[in-house]
Design a protein around this motif. Structure first.
Motif, PDB file in Angstrom:
ATOM      1  N   ASN A 155       0.788  -1.283  -0.219  1.00 55.30           N
ATOM      2  CA  ASN A 155       0.061   0.171  -0.124  1.00 55.30           C
ATOM      3  C   ASN A 155       0.962   1.104  -0.127  1.00 55.30           C
ATOM      4  N   TYR A 156       0.766   2.252  -0.872  1.00 51.80           N
ATOM      5  CA  TYR A 156       1.590   3.386  -1.005  1.00 51.80           C
ATOM      6  C   TYR A 156       1.546   4.337   0.307  1.00 51.80           C
ATOM      7  N   TYR A 157       0.529   4.170   0.850  1.00 55.37           N
ATOM      8  CA  TYR A 157       0.429   4.990   2.052  1.00 55.37           C
ATOM      9  C   TYR A 157       1.482   4.580   3.205  1.00 55.37           C
ATOM     10  N   VAL A 160       5.188   6.085   4.156  1.00 58.40           N
ATOM     11  CA  VAL A 160       5.362   7.253   5.063  1.00 58.40           C
ATOM     12  C   VAL A 160       6.036   6.477   6.223  1.00 58.40           C
ATOM     13  N   HIS A 187       4.708   3.049  -7.584  1.00 60.99           N
ATOM     14  CA  HIS A 187       4.394   4.673  -7.657  1.00 60.99           C
ATOM     15  C   HIS A 187       5.532   5.651  -7.795  1.00 60.99           C
ATOM     16  N   LYS A 188       5.281   6.489  -8.527  1.00 59.18           N
ATOM     17  CA  LYS A 188       5.966   7.591  -8.794  1.00 59.18           C
ATOM     18  C   LYS A 188       6.722   8.218  -7.461  1.00 59.18           C
ATOM     19  N   ASP A 189       7.854   8.347  -7.473  1.00 60.75           N
ATOM     20  CA  ASP A 189       8.794   8.940  -6.350  1.00 60.75           C
ATOM     21  C   ASP A 189       8.756   8.118  -5.168  1.00 60.75           C
ATOM     22  N   ALA A 190       8.168   7.108  -5.172  1.00 61.07           N
ATOM     23  CA  ALA A 190       8.231   6.364  -3.836  1.00 61.07           C
ATOM     24  C   ALA A 190       9.567   5.878  -3.411  1.00 61.07           C
ATOM     25  N   GLN A 193      11.769   8.273  -1.604  1.00 61.57           N
ATOM     26  CA  GLN A 193      11.476   8.618  -0.236  1.00 61.57           C
ATOM     27  C   GLN A 193      12.125   8.017   0.853  1.00 61.57           C
TER      28      GLN A 193
ATOM     29  N   ALA B 210      -6.258   9.650   3.795  1.00 61.02           N
ATOM     30  CA  ALA B 210      -4.841   9.985   3.298  1.00 61.02           C
ATOM     31  C   ALA B 210      -4.519   8.859   2.387  1.00 61.02           C
ATOM     32  N   GLU B 211      -4.784   7.680   2.434  1.00 62.77           N
ATOM     33  CA  GLU B 211      -4.330   6.651   1.536  1.00 62.77           C
ATOM     34  C   GLU B 211      -4.981   6.643   0.289  1.00 62.77           C
ATOM     35  N   ALA B 213      -6.090   9.322  -1.335  1.00 61.50           N
ATOM     36  CA  ALA B 213      -5.634  10.402  -2.207  1.00 61.50           C
ATOM     37  C   ALA B 213      -4.874  10.254  -3.373  1.00 61.50           C
ATOM     38  N   ASP B 214      -4.542  10.877  -4.341  1.00 60.52           N
ATOM     39  CA  ASP B 214      -3.791  10.500  -5.166  1.00 60.52           C
ATOM     40  C   ASP B 214      -2.258  10.882  -5.007  1.00 60.52           C
ATOM     41  N   ARG B 215      -2.280  11.829  -3.962  1.00 55.26           N
ATOM     42  CA  ARG B 215      -0.869  12.464  -3.634  1.00 55.26           C
ATOM     43  C   ARG B 215      -0.872  12.732  -1.992  1.00 55.26           C
ATOM     44  N   ILE B 216       0.256  12.051  -1.426  1.00 48.81           N
ATOM     45  CA  ILE B 216       0.416  12.318  -0.074  1.00 48.81           C
ATOM     46  C   ILE B 216       1.581  13.257   0.165  1.00 48.81           C
ATOM     47  N   ASP B 227       6.737  13.255  -0.227  1.00 50.28           N
ATOM     48  CA  ASP B 227       5.767  13.664  -1.166  1.00 50.28           C
ATOM     49  C   ASP B 227       5.514  12.535  -2.240  1.00 50.28           C
ATOM     50  N   ILE B 228       4.480  12.047  -2.323  1.00 46.05           N
ATOM     51  CA  ILE B 228       4.714  10.941  -3.137  1.00 46.05           C
ATOM     52  C   ILE B 228       2.943  10.939  -3.997  1.00 46.05           C
ATOM     53  N   THR B 229       3.075  10.525  -5.221  1.00 49.02           N
ATOM     54  CA  THR B 229       1.946  10.667  -6.046  1.00 49.02           C
ATOM     55  C   THR B 229       1.763   9.196  -6.426  1.00 49.02           C
ATOM     56  N   LYS B 230       0.574   8.806  -6.645  1.00 48.21           N
ATOM     57  CA  LYS B 230       0.110   7.522  -7.272  1.00 48.21           C
ATOM     58  C   LYS B 230       0.569   7.360  -8.537  1.00 48.21           C
TER      59      LYS B 230
END
Ligand code: B12
Ligand SMILES: Nc1ncnc2c1ncn2[C@@H]1O[C@H](COP(=O)(O)OP(=O)(O)OP(=O)(O)O)[C@@H](O)[C@H]1O
Ligand SMILES: [Mg+2]
Lengths: 215, 230
Positions: A155-157, A160, A187-190, A193, B210-211, B213-216, B227-230
């Motif tokens: 999960n991309y969340y 964090v 995902h982009k930029d993941a 981070q 938050a999870e 959203a397209d971007r966090i 700063d991440i975008t789906k």
């Protein structure tokens, strides 16, 4: 050929025929029709990631997904016997790797498969579990002193918390190599981070990591 | 995708001319694409609300620039700025600031009353349509004091949409609601985002919002930590 095995396996899964699915998968390994690696990557993984539910009713789909995951899990646990068998035929690397998912991450099938791949490559692989709180990870690294820490994130969340984990591990235990993987990193930029030494998109390259250095 | 909102090198220092100035935002560069759905997370006191208020031109940065629709806002006159703000940005806060002695419908029409714009047939029709959209068709003539927390928040959402804003800034819009109501409000915001292509920037402590959203974007000690975008 492999495609036929996959399709037959899917048929059993679609019918939610637990016994037949498990029987068939284990038979493919037993009869050496597919290798363990092929089983993981070409049969078990796509049976989940490409799972498509045609039922209108969302509840039914969720239930089907759970049922299917549970079947795959049983197969994975059963395959470990064959992993042990293969491990005996290869020299140990004398390196330990801890495999886990961060807190709130319940997708663990990928992590289990990764731990098997490490084992098959001669590592002492310890699968810790899904949903592992940050402080427990830090204390496990302290206690187990692994050479590597492999984090699986879907999960991309959860990037964090993965960022926090990798930063803490790198500052306290800079020698521990961090390997990251899983769908969150598509995902982009993941990736940018988190702090990591390796991101593998192809598990068959695990064998070429040694104590953290690629050879 | 065009940038609808842009921050360049934003610094914010509270109490600049006092003995104890405190800097809460540091060199923030951030931009948002049109019709995107963004979430801002971060610990209490990290600077989220300060950032959102600057994005919405409710507060001025100590230095740096804020661009709305590629228009630089720092040199604008007060009334020019408030016109631009009223035309482009809608706000939703944790506490909805509804007037208790008015009905939901009257509250939604309040921005028109305050700015003394005429409430035409079209305006009334739009207010009714928005109240229907947020699921309040049955209670729209109830006094807001007699509505539940979730219904009041829906009213506030309908009100924020009255001017057909291109951007909605929300500061913990579901902060005081239970988790089921939170989920419904979130679904509603997502629906508005799809239907009207409204850009959303939402501060939230709720992981489930938050999870999705397209971007966090995570703020930590006044800086962008992630700063991440789906
Ligand atoms: C099974 C499943 C579940 C099961 C998991 C059970 C379990 N014990 O693992 C359950 C039912 C619990 C579940 C729950 C949820 N799920 Co789910 N789930 C899936 C599903 C169908 C399969 C996942 C899986 O096991 N794949 C098979 C494995 C083997 O693949 P993999 O993880 O990608 O791993 C491979 C590689 O990535 C790599 N790899 C993985 N980790 C690592 C680590 C390292 C170090 C390396 C090198 C490599 C590597 O190796 C593997 C090679 O085969 C996917 C669909 C999909 N497209 O994957 C959705 C999916 C992942 N789930 C999703 C969602 C949204 C959820 C829920 C939020 C749903 C909900 N509203 O409740 C919850 C979240 C739970 C949580 N907090 O984590 C989304 C994720 C979207 C996103 N956010 O990015 C997906 C993609 C479905 C979708 N299309 O919407 N889920
Ligand atoms: N008007 C003000 N004058 C002085 N300091 C302020 C002012 N407003 C906010 N601050 C300080 O700026 C910092 C950031 O506050 P801000 O309200 O932006 O945090 P936040 O991330 O929104 O926190 P929360 O999650 O608790 O709402 C805090 O340390 C706060 O005390
Ligand atoms: Mg705040």
């Amino acid at each position: 050929m492999k495609k036929t095995y996959y399709n037959t396996f899917l048929k059993y899964l679609d019918d939610e025929n637990r016994d037949a699915s498990i029987d068939y998968a284990l038979q493919l390994i037993q009869e050496q029709k597919v290798t363990l690696e092929e089983m993981y990557l070409e049969i078990l993984t796509p049976s989940l990631t490409e799972f498509f539910c045609s039922n209108e009713d969302e509840e039914i789909c969720i239930w089907k997904e759970h049922e299917r995951t549970s079947i795959i899990r049983t197969i994975l646990e059963s395959l470990y016997v064959y992993v042990i068998h293969r491990k005996k035929q290869i020299p140990s690397k004398g390196k330990t790797v801890m495999v886990l998912c961060p807190s709130e991450e319940y997708h663990e099938i990928g992590a289990i498969i990764v731990s098997h791949f490490f084992a098959l490559s001669g590592y002492d692989a310890k699968y810790i579990g899904a949903n592992t709180p940050k402080n427990d990870i830090v204390s496990a690294v302290k206690a187990l002193k692994p050479d590597m820490l492999a984090l699986s994130v879907t999960n991309y969340y959860n990037i964090v918390v993965t960022k926090k984990i990798t930063e803490e591990i790198k500052s306290k235990y800079p020698d521990v190599k961090i390997i990251v993987g899983g769908q969150a990193f598509s995902h982009k930029d993941a990736l940018s981070q988190v702090q990591y030494d390796y991101h593998l998109s192809d598990l068959t390259t695990i064998a070429s990591l040694e104590g953290g250095k690629s050879i | 995708m065009p940038k609808i909102l842009e921050l360049k090198k934003i610094n914010k220092i509270y109490g600049e001319n006092t003995k104890v100035p405190t800097q809460v935002l540091f060199d923030i560069d951030l931009s948002f694409e049109e019709s995107s759905f963004n979430s801002i997370i971060g610990q209490s006191g990290s600077g989220k609300s300060t950032l959102l208020n600057i994005l919405g031109t409710l507060d001025k940065p100590s230095n740096g620039s804020v661009l709305i629709n590629q228009i630089e806002t720092s040199k604008m006159k007060k009334n020019q700025l408030s016109n631009l703000r009223n035309e482009t940005i809608g706000f939703i806060f944790q506490f909805h600031y509804l007037l208790p002695e008015f009905t939901a419908l009257e509250n939604v029409l309040m921005p028109y009353q305050i700015s003394k714009r005429p409430i035409t047939k079209e305006v009334l029709a739009r207010a009714n349509e928005l109240l229907d959209l947020v699921g309040l068709e049955k209670v729209k003539n109830n006094l807001s004091i007699n509505m539940s927390g979730g219904q009041q928040q829906r009213t506030a959402i309908a009100r924020s949409l009255m001017n057909q804003p291109k951007i909605i800034l929300a500061d913990e819009p579901t902060g005081n609601l239970d988790s089921d109501t939170t989920e419904q409000i979130y679904e509603l915001l997502r629906e508005i985002n799809k239907k009207y292509k409204t850009t959303f920037i939402i501060i939230t402590h709720d992981r489930h919002i938050a999870e999705k959203a397209d971007r966090i974007i995570e703020i930590k000690d006044g800086r962008i930590n992630l700063d991440i975008t789906k």
